[in-house]
Design an enzyme around this catalytic site. Structure first.
Site, short mmCIF file in Angstrom:
data_model
loop_
_atom_site.label_atom_id
_atom_site.label_comp_id
_atom_site.label_asym_id
_atom_site.label_seq_id
_atom_site.Cartn_x
_atom_site.Cartn_y
_atom_site.Cartn_z
N LYS A 206 -4.80 -24.74 20.44
CA LYS A 206 -5.18 -23.64 21.23
C LYS A 206 -5.35 -24.40 22.70
CE LYS A 206 -8.18 -19.72 21.71
NZ LYS A 206 -9.22 -18.92 21.04
N ARG A 216 -9.44 -10.61 26.67
CA ARG A 216 -10.72 -10.64 26.90
C ARG A 216 -11.19 -9.42 27.47
NH1 ARG A 216 -11.12 -16.95 29.37
NH2 ARG A 216 -10.35 -17.91 27.56
N LYS A 229 -13.26 -22.50 29.45
CA LYS A 229 -13.29 -23.21 28.03
C LYS A 229 -12.51 -24.62 28.02
CE LYS A 229 -13.57 -18.50 25.85
NZ LYS A 229 -12.94 -17.67 24.67
N LYS A 260 -1.21 -21.77 20.03
CA LYS A 260 -1.44 -20.39 20.82
C LYS A 260 -1.80 -20.88 22.41
CE LYS A 260 -5.28 -17.31 20.80
NZ LYS A 260 -6.41 -16.84 20.32
N SER A 286 -1.63 -12.07 24.49
CA SER A 286 -2.01 -10.80 24.95
C SER A 286 -1.34 -10.84 26.55
CB SER A 286 -3.65 -10.61 25.29
OG SER A 286 -4.24 -11.53 26.02
N TYR A 325 1.59 -8.53 19.08
CA TYR A 325 0.86 -7.16 19.35
C TYR A 325 2.25 -6.21 19.15
CZ TYR A 325 -3.03 -9.56 20.91
OH TYR A 325 -4.09 -10.37 20.67
C1 PBG Z 1 -11.26 -16.77 21.39
C2 PBG Z 1 -9.86 -15.99 21.32
C3 PBG Z 1 -8.73 -15.91 22.15
C4 PBG Z 1 -7.97 -15.19 21.70
C5 PBG Z 1 -8.05 -14.79 20.43
N1 PBG Z 1 -9.41 -15.29 19.97
C6 PBG Z 1 -8.64 -16.70 23.69
C7 PBG Z 1 -10.01 -16.37 24.39
O1 PBG Z 1 -10.48 -15.30 24.89
O2 PBG Z 1 -10.33 -17.44 24.86
C8 PBG Z 1 -6.80 -14.79 22.70
C9 PBG Z 1 -5.69 -13.85 21.94
C10 PBG Z 1 -4.77 -13.19 22.98
O3 PBG Z 1 -4.70 -13.35 24.41
O4 PBG Z 1 -4.21 -12.15 22.48
N2 PBG Z 1 -11.72 -17.13 20.21
#
Ligand code: PBG
Length: 337
Positions: A206, A216, A229, A260, A286, A325
């Site tokens: 990730k 978010r 992060k 990811k 996303s 999605y």
């Molecule tokens: C965090 C988490 C994230 C996503 C899913 N779980 C990233 C984050 O906010 O740091 C991202 C999924 C997306 O962007 O579609 N545990």
């Protein structure tokens, strides 16, 4: 004309790539990769209450939904043949705290959703994330002490949360918080609780990415997040480090690996598949979804075409499936073909 032909044949040695591309039937015959509904995992966002579908502005076409609506969505997904859902909760702000203690509530929103979905639609797979970010008041994936996301204490907590998630019916636990040692700890905890058949899909690589913005917003952590992060997600510059990190997850017992975000990291998908041969998934996150939707809404790209092209690119890169999605939209299109 004849001279020209002669020249090209001399250059190509009579090898002409276009022969196999000349008609629809030849193109179908030689197509190397195909996207099917079996490749899709559909991420959905759960909110408290009932009867509510709430649009997410940065993710046109995606709704947050209450558990009852999620059950309906699960039925639709199962009818379309989508194998699995990945669920993410957007819980009340009052329930979020420094340590994400709501993750340890047996009947928290994510667990209620799993139980309801599995009861109504037993044949669809439910994949749950155990990262703490939906539960913390600071939006980090782990427990914050001072300026530190403390590793071992977080691992202990996510392993306990994983057991509650499995108790509630989750089929696969997908830890996304990138703490060291989490896969082994979760495996041990699940086994000790009798959940030998519950799998682990590791968010193995990730990356510390800008592509998570709309997510978010979807779970309302964007405004909360203090800092970034970078002390736990991987630097987008590092491919070899990502492979090493995934290797540890494989050793610790991951059943499946995930990369990811997706499209900017196809090289990582390929490297992990080559290195480990485990079922490998990409998360088309996303921001990737939002970019395609926004450009399509402006008439700048053909949204359907780009959607299918990106998903096929994951297959070409060695992925066994994709969290996207677009899942329902794609499944409907594939069904129409
Ligand atoms: C965090 C988490 C994230 C996503 C899913 N779980 C990233 C984050 O906010 O740091 C991202 C999924 C997306 O962007 O579609 N545990």
């Amino acid at each position: 004309m004849e001279n020209k032909t002669h020249l090209v044949d001399e250059i190509t040695g009579h090898r002409r790539m276009r022969r196999n591309r000349k008609a629809d039937w030849t193109r179908r015959l030689v197509q190397e990769n195909r996207l099917t509904v079996d490749d899709l995992i559909w991420p959905i966002f759960i909110i408290p209450g009932s009867g509510i579908l709430e649009p997410i502005p940065a993710m046109p076409g995606v709704n947050r939904m209450t558990v009852d609506k999620a059950v309906e969505a699960a039925k639709e997904a199962a009818d379309l043949g989508i194998p699995a859902l990945a669920t993410f909760p957007n819980i009340e702000m009052e329930l979020r705290d420094e340590t994400g203690s709501n993750s340890l509530e047996k009947n928290n929103l994510i667990n209620l959703a799993s139980a309801a979905i599995k009861k109504a639609v037993p044949n669809i797979g439910v994949i749950t994330d155990v990262a703490l970010d939906p539960f913390t008041s600071h939006g980090h994936d782990g427990i914050l002490r001072g300026n530190d996301i403390v590793n071992d204490e977080t691992v202990e907590q996510v392993a306990r949360a994983a057991v509650y998630q499995a108790d509630a019916g989750a089929d696969i636990i997908a830890p996304s918080e990138m703490m060291d040692g989490r896969i082994g700890a979760i495996r041990q905890a699940l086994d000790a609780a009798g959940h030998q058949s519950v799998g682990i899909m590791s968010y193995a690589t990730k990356f510390s990415s800008g592509f998570y913005g709309p997510y978010r917003e979807a779970i309302s952590t964007g405004g909360l997040l203090k800092g970034d992060k970078k002390t736990y997600y991987i630097d987008p510059a590092n491919g070899t480090e990502a492979v090493r990190d995934a290797a540890l997850d494989v050793e610790e017992g991951a059943d499946m690996l995930m990369v990811k975000p997706g499209l900017p990291y196809l090289d990582i998908c390929w490297r992990l598949k080559e290195a480990f041969g485990l079922p490998t998934f990409a998360y088309q996150v996303s921001g990737e979804y939002a970019m395609i939707k926004a450009a399509a809404a402006n008439g700048w790209i053909d949204g359907d075409k780009v959607m299918l092209e990106t998903l096929l690119a994951f297959k070409r890169a060695g992925c066994d499936g994709i969290l996207t999605y677009f899942a329902v939209e794609v499944a409907r299109q594939l069904a129409r073909k």
